[in-house]
Write a protein that holds these residues in place. Sequence first.
Motif, short mmCIF file in Angstrom:
data_model
loop_
_atom_site.label_atom_id
_atom_site.label_comp_id
_atom_site.label_asym_id
_atom_site.label_seq_id
_atom_site.Cartn_x
_atom_site.Cartn_y
_atom_site.Cartn_z
N ARG A 146 0.84 -1.19 0.00
CA ARG A 146 0.00 0.00 0.00
C ARG A 146 0.88 1.24 0.00
O ARG A 146 1.61 1.49 0.96
CB ARG A 146 -0.91 0.01 1.22
CG ARG A 146 -1.99 1.11 1.16
CD ARG A 146 -3.04 0.72 0.16
NE ARG A 146 -3.98 1.80 -0.07
CZ ARG A 146 -5.30 1.69 0.17
NH1 ARG A 146 -5.79 0.59 0.66
NH2 ARG A 146 -6.10 2.69 -0.11
N LYS A 147 0.83 2.02 -1.06
CA LYS A 147 1.67 3.20 -1.17
C LYS A 147 0.81 4.46 -1.11
O LYS A 147 -0.40 4.41 -1.29
CB LYS A 147 2.45 3.18 -2.48
CG LYS A 147 3.40 2.01 -2.63
CD LYS A 147 4.15 2.10 -3.95
CE LYS A 147 5.12 0.94 -4.10
NZ LYS A 147 5.87 1.03 -5.38
N LEU A 148 1.48 5.57 -0.85
CA LEU A 148 0.77 6.84 -0.93
C LEU A 148 0.24 7.03 -2.34
O LEU A 148 0.95 6.77 -3.32
CB LEU A 148 1.71 8.00 -0.60
CG LEU A 148 2.14 8.18 0.86
CD1 LEU A 148 3.12 9.34 0.95
CD2 LEU A 148 0.96 8.43 1.76
N PRO A 149 -0.99 7.48 -2.49
CA PRO A 149 -1.50 7.77 -3.84
C PRO A 149 -0.70 8.92 -4.46
O PRO A 149 -0.12 9.74 -3.75
CB PRO A 149 -2.95 8.18 -3.59
CG PRO A 149 -2.99 8.62 -2.16
CD PRO A 149 -1.96 7.80 -1.44
N ALA A 150 -0.66 8.96 -5.77
CA ALA A 150 0.10 10.02 -6.45
C ALA A 150 -0.53 11.38 -6.24
O ALA A 150 0.17 12.39 -6.06
CB ALA A 150 0.20 9.71 -7.95
N THR A 151 -1.86 11.43 -6.25
CA THR A 151 -2.57 12.69 -6.07
C THR A 151 -3.73 12.49 -5.10
O THR A 151 -4.31 11.41 -5.01
CB THR A 151 -3.13 13.24 -7.40
OG1 THR A 151 -4.00 12.26 -8.00
CG2 THR A 151 -2.00 13.58 -8.37
N ALA B 211 -8.77 8.75 -7.96
CA ALA B 211 -9.87 7.79 -8.02
C ALA B 211 -10.79 7.97 -6.83
O ALA B 211 -10.41 8.55 -5.80
CB ALA B 211 -9.31 6.37 -8.05
N ALA B 212 -12.01 7.44 -6.95
CA ALA B 212 -13.03 7.62 -5.92
C ALA B 212 -12.66 6.93 -4.61
O ALA B 212 -13.21 7.28 -3.55
CB ALA B 212 -14.38 7.12 -6.41
N ASP B 213 -11.74 5.94 -4.65
CA ASP B 213 -11.38 5.25 -3.41
C ASP B 213 -10.24 5.94 -2.66
O ASP B 213 -9.82 5.49 -1.60
CB ASP B 213 -11.01 3.80 -3.69
CG ASP B 213 -9.79 3.64 -4.59
OD1 ASP B 213 -9.38 4.64 -5.22
OD2 ASP B 213 -9.25 2.52 -4.67
N ARG C 75 -17.68 9.25 -0.05
CA ARG C 75 -16.32 8.73 -0.10
C ARG C 75 -15.61 9.14 1.19
O ARG C 75 -16.07 10.03 1.91
CB ARG C 75 -15.56 9.25 -1.32
CG ARG C 75 -15.43 10.76 -1.34
CD ARG C 75 -14.94 11.26 -2.69
NE ARG C 75 -13.55 10.92 -2.95
CZ ARG C 75 -12.96 11.14 -4.12
NH1 ARG C 75 -13.64 11.66 -5.13
NH2 ARG C 75 -11.69 10.81 -4.30
N SER C 76 -14.51 8.47 1.48
CA SER C 76 -13.83 8.72 2.74
C SER C 76 -13.25 10.14 2.79
O SER C 76 -12.60 10.60 1.85
CB SER C 76 -12.70 7.70 2.92
OG SER C 76 -12.03 7.88 4.14
N GLN D 161 -2.38 14.88 4.98
CA GLN D 161 -2.88 14.19 6.17
C GLN D 161 -3.79 13.03 5.78
O GLN D 161 -3.72 11.94 6.37
CB GLN D 161 -3.63 15.17 7.07
CG GLN D 161 -4.34 14.54 8.26
CD GLN D 161 -3.42 14.06 9.36
OE1 GLN D 161 -2.20 13.98 9.17
NE2 GLN D 161 -3.98 13.72 10.50
N ALA D 162 -4.67 13.23 4.81
CA ALA D 162 -5.56 12.16 4.37
C ALA D 162 -4.75 10.98 3.83
O ALA D 162 -5.07 9.82 4.10
CB ALA D 162 -6.52 12.68 3.30
#
Length: 273
Positions: free
Chosen positions: A12-17, A77-79, A120-121, A262-263
Amino acid sequence: MPKDVDKKKPGRKLPATVIGVDIGGTGIKGGIVDLAKGEIVGERYRIPTPQPATPEAVAGVVAEIVTELSSRPGGPAADVPVGVTFPAIIQHGVARSAANVDKSWVDTDVDALFTRVLGRSVHVINDADAAGLAEVRYGAGKGVAGTVLVITLGTGIGSAFIFNGQLVPNAELGHLEIDGHDAESKASAVARERDGIDWDEYAVRLQRYFSHVEFLFSPELFIVGGGISKRSAEYLPSLNLRTRIVPAQLKNQAGIVGGALQAALLLSPSSTK
């Protein structure tokens, strides 16, 4: 193991954006944040803060901003969770105060409200804390070990307390009592305008404030943010402190960037550096 991989969730990596949204008393603005660079991709999107700024009304505006940003090419993405800054003490997603917004926010579960309305979260963080995270990760505090205090001078005095890259949330250092007064009532940017004092006199007030904070916490670095940081050459050179004090670098992008960061960190909690 790469530093941006969550040890609890292998791979699990940090999302790019990530989308970040900054809620203020007059405007709510959002942007798509490139987490590798700490920069907003494309134009920010801003909508005036609804009046009255009730929880449901603000949530609707946040949803509108996120929908617009999500529709852009390269939108997350929505997730991927959304990060939102809010001008209040935030404890486990719940607002414990309310500044420049409707008092009905107090004790509102902001995380739950925004997650429900957006579908969404969503993770909410105090606005000054978000600015502090952004400055330490990408700006004037990057690479600084020990205690870094980010102080924002605006309507009041906001603060972020960060130790070795880790945020100690909700440090309300603007409300320290100095000479019988709430510090922000004398040393905020609005207090300078209200009292009609020049920069030299304002520097005297800031000296009293920063000397007191320095004595209490012995930080390695002060970072001064807020709109008045653009005029830092008018007052910072007049301050006499042991601690190095510098203007913030991210300026009005700090809230959006810090909220998004932070998210992402909550998604991948081992990614702290």
